[in-house]
Design an enzyme around this catalytic site. Structure first.
Site, PDB file in Angstrom:
ATOM      1  N   HIS A  18       0.740  -1.149   0.042  1.00  0.00           N
ATOM      2  CA  HIS A  18       0.019  -0.040   0.107  1.00  0.00           C
ATOM      3  C   HIS A  18       0.708   1.170  -0.024  1.00  0.00           C
ATOM      4  CE1 HIS A  18      -3.110  -2.654   2.174  1.00  0.00           C
ATOM      5  NE2 HIS A  18      -3.467  -2.474   0.988  1.00  0.00           N
ATOM      6  N   LYS A  42     -18.068  -7.767   7.035  1.00  0.00           N
ATOM      7  CA  LYS A  42     -16.994  -8.181   6.962  1.00  0.00           C
ATOM      8  C   LYS A  42     -16.136  -8.146   8.609  1.00  0.00           C
ATOM      9  CE  LYS A  42     -12.890  -7.586   4.140  1.00  0.00           C
ATOM     10  NZ  LYS A  42     -12.212  -6.591   3.200  1.00  0.00           N
ATOM     11  N   ARG A  91      -0.797  -5.776  -8.689  1.00  0.00           N
ATOM     12  CA  ARG A  91       0.340  -6.568  -8.239  1.00  0.00           C
ATOM     13  C   ARG A  91       0.562  -7.629  -9.459  1.00  0.00           C
ATOM     14  NH1 ARG A  91      -2.281  -8.400  -2.723  1.00  0.00           N
ATOM     15  NH2 ARG A  91      -3.771  -8.626  -4.192  1.00  0.00           N
ATOM     16  N   SER A 128      -2.573  -7.799   2.239  1.00  0.00           N
ATOM     17  CA  SER A 128      -3.164  -7.733   3.544  1.00  0.00           C
ATOM     18  C   SER A 128      -3.645  -9.072   4.200  1.00  0.00           C
ATOM     19  CB  SER A 128      -4.131  -6.839   3.801  1.00  0.00           C
ATOM     20  OG  SER A 128      -4.015  -5.502   3.644  1.00  0.00           O
TER      21      SER A 128
END
Length: 151
Positions: A18, A42, A91, A128
């Site tokens: 990040h 979540k 990515r 993450s």
């Protein structure tokens, strides 16, 4: 007109991947709002307050960076804060396909442009979810996150 980008995410936790995107986005925009999206369905490893604190400590020295939280559609949040851009990191090819569909949908629904930056080779493998898995198994995450991230 001020060029403002929103960098949305859950940042659970903030990683060096990040910060790579944020750091490289700073020269491109007048302001970057790191927008922590919240979703009540979540389960997060870190509280919203902790995630916000990690980012604020990491970017305390950078006046172009603002940290905020939001719920709902990212484009609605962008319109609320007057942002013309969404900043996203890529990515790998799978990220591109996923992010492309979201960017095209957002563009169809609004005038907001999505700007993609490729992650640096030395951070492209960090996510993450990998960091949470390492942490959940009592591993050392210090090489994957900024110093401000302390479990």
């Amino acid at each position: 007109m001020k060029k403002t980008a929103v960098f949305p995410g859950s940042f659970d936790p903030l990683t060096l991947g990040h910060t790579d995107i944020i750091d490289r986005g700073i020269p491109l925009f007048d302001e970057i709002i790191i927008a922590i999206g919240t979703n009540s369905s979540k389960n997060y490893m870190f509280s919203l307050e902790d995630r916000k604190r990690f980012i604020e400590k990491t970017y305390a020295h950078e006046p172009k960076v603002i940290v905020d939280t939001y719920q709902g559609l990212t484009i609605d949040y962008c319109n609320k804060v007057g942002s013309q851009f969404i900043l996203r990191g890529l990515r790998n090819p799978a990220d591109f396909e996923f992010e492309k569909a979201i960017a095209q949908t957002n563009r169809k629904m609004s005038e907001i442009e999505t700007v993609f930056l490729l992650t640096s080779a030395d951070t492209s493998y960090i996510s993450s979810s990998i960091v949470r898995d390492i942490l959940g198994n009592n591993g050392d995450i210090s090489m994957f996150v900024p110093k401000a991230v302390k479990p």
